[in-house]
Design an enzyme around this catalytic site. Structure first.
Site, PDB file in Angstrom:
ATOM      1  CD  GLU C  60      -1.731  -2.439   1.389  1.00 52.09           C
ATOM      2  OE1 GLU C  60      -0.561  -2.689   1.777  1.00 52.09           O
ATOM      3  OE2 GLU C  60      -2.578  -3.324   1.241  1.00 52.09           O
ATOM      4  CG  HIS C 130     -11.024  -5.852   7.543  1.00 50.89           C
ATOM      5  ND1 HIS C 130      -9.897  -6.052   8.297  1.00 50.89           N
ATOM      6  CD2 HIS C 130     -10.742  -6.353   6.312  1.00 50.89           C
ATOM      7  CE1 HIS C 130      -8.982  -6.671   7.558  1.00 50.89           C
ATOM      8  NE2 HIS C 130      -9.456  -6.854   6.354  1.00 50.89           N
TER       9      HIS C 130
HETATM   10  C1  LIG Z   1      -2.343  -4.506   4.504  1.00 51.72           C
HETATM   11  C2  LIG Z   1      -3.387  -5.348   3.893  1.00 51.72           C
HETATM   12  N1  LIG Z   1      -3.589  -5.287   2.559  1.00 51.72           N
HETATM   13  C3  LIG Z   1      -4.531  -6.042   1.985  1.00 51.72           C
HETATM   14  C4  LIG Z   1      -5.293  -6.893   2.729  1.00 51.72           C
HETATM   15  C5  LIG Z   1      -6.387  -7.731   2.055  1.00 51.72           C
HETATM   16  N2  LIG Z   1      -6.017  -9.143   2.061  1.00 51.72           N
HETATM   17  C6  LIG Z   1      -6.470  -9.978   3.006  1.00 51.72           C
HETATM   18  S1  LIG Z   1      -5.886 -11.529   2.820  1.00 51.72           S
HETATM   19  C7  LIG Z   1      -5.051 -11.109   1.415  1.00 51.72           C
HETATM   20  C8  LIG Z   1      -4.244 -12.130   0.670  1.00 51.72           C
HETATM   21  C9  LIG Z   1      -2.981 -12.432   1.355  1.00 51.72           C
HETATM   22  O1  LIG Z   1      -2.290 -13.453   0.691  1.00 51.72           O
HETATM   23  P1  LIG Z   1      -1.199 -14.275   1.475  1.00 51.72           P
HETATM   24  O2  LIG Z   1      -0.435 -13.379   2.381  1.00 51.72           O
HETATM   25  O3  LIG Z   1      -0.414 -15.041   0.473  1.00 51.72           O
HETATM   26  O4  LIG Z   1      -2.016 -15.268   2.413  1.00 51.72           O
HETATM   27  P2  LIG Z   1      -3.102 -16.343   1.959  1.00 51.72           P
HETATM   28  O5  LIG Z   1      -4.409 -15.662   1.940  1.00 51.72           O
HETATM   29  O6  LIG Z   1      -2.698 -16.849   0.621  1.00 51.72           O
HETATM   30  O7  LIG Z   1      -3.050 -17.381   3.017  1.00 51.72           O
HETATM   31  C10 LIG Z   1      -5.229  -9.765   1.121  1.00 51.72           C
HETATM   32  C11 LIG Z   1      -4.620  -9.104  -0.028  1.00 51.72           C
HETATM   33  C12 LIG Z   1      -5.067  -6.923   4.114  1.00 51.72           C
HETATM   34  N3  LIG Z   1      -5.766  -7.694   4.935  1.00 51.72           N
HETATM   35  N4  LIG Z   1      -4.099  -6.162   4.658  1.00 51.72           N
END
Ligand SMILES: Cc1ncc(C[n+]2csc(CCOP(=O)(O)OP(=O)(O)O)c2C)c(N)n1
Ligand SMILES: Cc1ncc(C[n+]2csc(CCOP(=O)(O)OP(=O)(O)O)c2C)c(N)n1
Ligand SMILES: [Mg+2]
Ligand SMILES: [Mg+2]
Lengths: 325, 344, 344, 325
Positions: C60, C130
């Site tokens: 971000e 959130h």
């Molecule tokens: C700072 C931030 N940016 C975006 C999000 C939205 N978000 C929630 S889970 C996710 C995916 C994360 O992927 P990863 O870290 O690979 O974990 P996975 O879901 O694959 O277990 C995103 C983008 C968030 N929670 N926090």
């Protein structure tokens, strides 16, 4: 020294000379307490700015951080605009709104400097994105200190630049200190910033940042590779700041003990201006007299700039609200 | 009582707290320098050494998270920002985790008593990114405590209170206050968080001020007294929790309110206090509330613009007179010259 | 006029703007998914493809800086956050650089017309991290524009206006508005930034509301009409710049003010509007101003607590009656059930 | 398989079995729309949580991210506390204030999970700092997804952990996707996260994240090295999420095309629970019947947990303001 013609060598020398003389003059005047803006002088680090900017085309863009005078001047910013900005005048390059750390000379390709560590690394990456979208061959360059490699934004930016093969050149001036903190309190033993860059799939090279030609050649290679579409390059330039972190003094004179006079002296021995000047003479490209003439030219640009700045008008209070939106 | 400078009071509060509580440590950029955050961490560094006072790389976001994680294990970290503007980088950890920790885990994950000290800059062309004052943003969020000591006594007392509190607490310290002297208790006495201080009682107008504006308001009140105006001056000290009671009872007494803060007006502390009066002391109000804040633009650098940008004692005094319906006065030149010396 | 859902209006505004201005691109996490930010970027993705609508890694802070740097080179980037809470990570770039850019370089480095769209969550146990709503923090800073479209027409119009403006602009879109329908102009017409909308005229009380609270206020006004209360409802739309004039002239007419916002009270939008009235429409006010905001705690998750946490149409209606000195009423059960479906 | 005794193998199997059964049961119930909290199921990724937690001591601490049920359960959190939290009840592990993404079981050493990417990486590093200051031998562990390696806070934390040789284990579950985004849109071609870690002077190892024993052994090595004072370790565990990013469904059933059914099937083939169970049987450590009995034990824990949760009291509105400060 393949690419380095005598012309280039002369330009490199004239550039570091100009940067040095400008900073020294401004530092001397700073003690009068008339430049009311926290100022980070770049004396000792000129070769990085001069070497990199010599490798660029006029419409390539440059960003910088708090220690920005060298980059602004090397990319073509005027001493007049800088001096007037330090004196807070309407004729300053930022109309007296920005101060020492917020310079701009967009028409010369020096977009902006900013005082918050890491900001312009991302911003330069974004300009590179714009160039890529426009299928332009322009390159964006960002100068920053090695402490900025402790900020997360640097890695976010490298990841993105490498992912999209953006035309951006990351130039790190490693001067061994962040304010008064040595590397040992900030980065793990044995850290090689180039290794970090390579792990992000960014081409990386480390050079003597006090050697104008070494910097110029590395930057030239970098810029060629970037324009060929190979993605970002990271250049680590080893150098040293002579004066205190912020302000015109010398640490040893001010009783600060975080680094030694002996260390400073070693680096003064390895002065970028001296090195470049001696090389010019030893290679018969310029005589001592010629160098003296160039010095006088530069001094005169600076004298006029300072004089004009001191007489320039102040911003008027009625214009306080200009340019907010 | 013996007098201390603001920075000495900060230092004394910190050292006394560290003597009593071995879980306290101090980190942040430059905390262990010889200059130790404008003098305020020098004695702690000397007394407690690098185990408890140590420098930080430039990593505001993670370092805040690191303090949270240490706090979760029983430490009481104090993190210091040489300028509060650098905290934007740490808002995620501070607001989106520390402030919510106790509540969001139902109280079952304990508290994270992180103390964040941050210095507010002003003048000497520090410009738009080094002279903001972030209290209103921070105070918006339940779960954080936000305090602004104005007087040396409270610099010490609020340091102690913050280091005793279980809630994450931000202390904003105005750079221009560091050199000001005042009486300070030698004892280890906290200033209660959430209590405003009535600096001087009066009957005609209430001035509610924060931080450096308390000093300006004191000067304004002095001058106004010469004009026969009796000012009640409230030093807000805490923005969250807010001491509604002290504010409201003063406004109910005087019927007039001027609010002065070190930041901007829009959604700022000045608006909060004005709104409070309009909601809960409405029937006592005899005149429009007046808000005094920064000019509504980013901080300029040039001296000529800084002078117009910052409100001063005279700005406050004029607002007081206006709220009394007095447009003319013999207001002297009560503003001090900005004598801050560079480079920093 | 034909009706569109809020998300369709957002989409139409974006697509029409992108047709006209090839410098616009859209990025952020999930913008090019089949679900395209709850439908609002689906059509742009289909029409303009990956060159102009593209996903972002999780970064971000740097991505905001990247948008600034692209804007400095003549682009008009739109960055989208699926939840505005993620923006804390980007506050440094947004507040400490974009908002100050034009001013701080004396106008000589041009402007950085970055548009940040961010979705505000509510309910379904989205919890403390959130479901925040960051308008008051953002609006505190000169140099940013902050808008909150409530009605589909303005979802389209403010998207267009933001993409035409030279100032960095944040659009906060409440998730619960996305499915609501309303008339929307087919033409490419911006909603002026800095102008509030009088949703309905009235004579007894002014309600100033933002975002989703406008919808709640409309329901409250309807019910109040049955009780013989004539409400003037102002949809604030822009927090910065603030349309003081529209607010003040309404308050001067009705003499009574209730303010309802989607965030907390302390240093929030509700306080700003209340303060404005207390300062500049004081002599017209007949009763205390009333502020309606989130309960002063982090957002809880459990349904039983969410119900107590969020103010509703009935909360507004009751405040209106109170401001009229009426304590009893035949107020029906005007609150809608929270029919949002998970998982997201 | 040096360190892996039959006892350990049994515990590892029982652990992945418990995680799997709990998540499957909760996912099935989720569609009733009574658990009103966005939920990221960890089905398919159990071996990472089980393998790492088996290598820890009870007073080591664990942090997690949004996909946290596995870590919470593997470190000893109760299904009852989890289920009640999902149902928003006062008896939830966070008293119904946190929801699926904000779990806690401090007495078991599971400190917290948090829903904002990267937060707990720094927080775990801070707990490690506290352990080091206390000269304790405790280790702090943080689980996160590979997308979090795009956030700057990860690099800030690694730099600091390596600088101070902090006792922290960074466990990355690389499941190839961030929501619907594949690696190719987020990280440069050829990226090896372990290379990045090593460039920060953090010991790094990549393992099959679906192999309980491989994870356990790597984690054991890591924790031993950490306790020996060698500083942080980064473990990259390759795995795959079976269900949709958030919610109980399957992407192919919901018409999502960002990944294929075939890819999922390949990973289902390589199921961590199946692998561990088959190994137990093939090595004669447990019979099918024994496994069936364990399954029934787990199912019964879950049944009771869900039943109790559904009947548990709601938080009372009058307690809305509890535990703010
Ligand atoms: C700072 C931030 N940016 C975006 C999000 C939205 N978000 C929630 S889970 C996710 C995916 C994360 O992927 P990863 O870290 O690979 O974990 P996975 O879901 O694959 O277990 C995103 C983008 C968030 N929670 N926090
Ligand atoms: C985000 C942020 N944190 C801290 C600072 C304070 N600060 C200004 S310059 C500086 C030192 C930076 O060192 P380096 O990047 O190596 O550059 P150098 O000064 O050595 O040229 C620091 C810590 C800042 N400006 N921004
Ligand atoms: Mg440096
Ligand atoms: Mg993933």
């Amino acid at each position: 020294m393949g690419t380095v013609t005598p012309d280039v060598e002369i330009r490199l020398f004239k550039s570091v000379l100009r940067l040095r003389r400008a900073e020294e003059s401004l530092a001397a005047l700073y003690s009068e307490q008339e430049m009311r803006t926290p100022t980070h002088f770049g004396v000792g680090q000129e070769a990085v700015a001069s070497g990199v900017c010599e490798a660029l085309l006029p419409d390539d863009v440059v960003y910088s951080h708090h220690r920005c005078h060298n980059h602004y001047l090397a990319k073509g910013g005027s001493v007049a605009g800088l001096a007037a900005e330090l004196y807070g005048r309407e004729t300053g390059c930022a109309n007296g709104r920005g101060g020492s750390v917020h310079l701009t000379a967009v028409d010369k390709g020096f977009v902006v400097s900013s005082a918050i560590l890491g900001q312009t690394i991302a911003v330069a990456t974004g300009s590179a994105l714009a160039f890529q979208m426009d299928r332009s061959s322009r390159v964006a360059v960002t100068f920053f200190g090695e402490a900025t490699c402790e900020e997360g934004v640097f890695y976010e930016s490298m990841n993105y630049a490498a992912l999209r093969k953006l035309p951006v050149l990351f130039v790190c001036e490693n001067n061994l200190y962040s304010t008064e903190s040595p590397l040992s309190t900030r980065q793990p033993t044995g850290t090689e910033l180039c290794e970090r860059a390579r792990a992000f799939k960014v081409t990386a090279e480390k050079v003597d940042g006090n050697d104008t030609i070494a910097v110029f050649e590395a930057a030239t290679r970098a810029v060629e590779s970037i324009r060929a579409g190979n993605g970002p390059v990271f250049l680590e330039c080893m150098t040293y700041r002579w004066r205190e972190h912020v302000g015109p003094g010398f640490d040893h004179e001010l009783g600060r003990t975080y680094r030694t006079k002996a260390e400073l002296d070693k680096w003064i021995e390895h002065c970028p201006v001296k090195l470049a000047g001696e090389r010019l003479q030893s290679r018969g490209i310029a005589s001592e007299a010629q160098i003296a003439r160039w010095t006088e030219e530069v001094e005169s640009e600076i004298r006029v700039a300072v004089l004009t700045a001191k007489q320039a008008p102040w911003p008027e209070a009625q214009n306080l609200f200009d340019n907010i939106y | 009582m013996r007098e201390l400078k603001y920075y000495e009071a900060l230092s004394e509060g910190l050292v006394q707290a560290m003597e009593r509580d071995s879980s306290i440590f101090v980190t942040g950029i430059a905390v262990d320098y010889a200059s130790g955050i404008f003098g305020s961490t020098v004695e702690a560094t000397r007394r407690f050494g690098p185990e408890r006072v140590f420098d930080s790389p430039a990593m505001e976001n993670a370092m805040t998270g690191i303090c949270i994680g240490a706090a979760a294990m029983g430490k009481r970290p104090m993190m210091v920002h040489p300028r509060n503007d650098f905290m934007f980088l740490a808002f995620d950890q501070l607001i989106n985790l520390a402030a919510k920790w106790r509540y969001m885990y139902g109280g079952n994950a304990g508290s994270v008593p992180v103390v964040v000290r941050a210095v507010v800059g002003k003048g000497w062309g520090q410009g738009a990114t080094h002279s903001q004052s972030l209290q209103s943003l921070l105070a918006h969020f339940p779960g954080l405590q936000v305090v602004l000591p104005a007087l040396p006594q409270d610099a010490k007392g609020l340091t102690i209170a913050a280091l005793q509190s279980n809630a994450p607490t931000v202390i904003l310290e105005h750079r221009t206050l560091y050199g000001i002297s005042g009486p300070v208790d030698e004892a280890y006495v906290p200033t209660p968080i959430g209590k405003a201080r009535v600096v001087q009682e009066g009957t005609d107008v209430t001035i509610v001020a924060t931080s450096f504006m308390v000093i300006e308001a004191m000067r304004a009140a002095e001058e106004l007294a010469k004009e026969g105006v009796s000012v009640e001056l409230v030093d807000l000290r805490s923005i969250r929790p807010l001491d509604e009671e002290t504010i409201l009872s003063s406004v109910r007494k005087t019927g007039r309110l001027v609010v002065a803060d070190t930041s901007w007006e829009l959604c700022g502390v000045v608006s909060e206090i004005a709104a409070l009066a309009a909601e809960k002391a409405f029937h006592s109000l005899k005149a429009p509330v007046r808000r005094i804040a920064l000019a509504d633009c980013p901080a300029p650098v040039s001296m000529s613009l800084e002078a117009a940008f910052y409100p001063k004692a005279s700005t406050i005094a004029r607002a007081v007179l206006a709220t009394l319906g007095r447009t003319h006065s013999h207001l002297g030149d009560i503003d001090l010259a900005d004598d801050f010396k560079g480079p920093y």
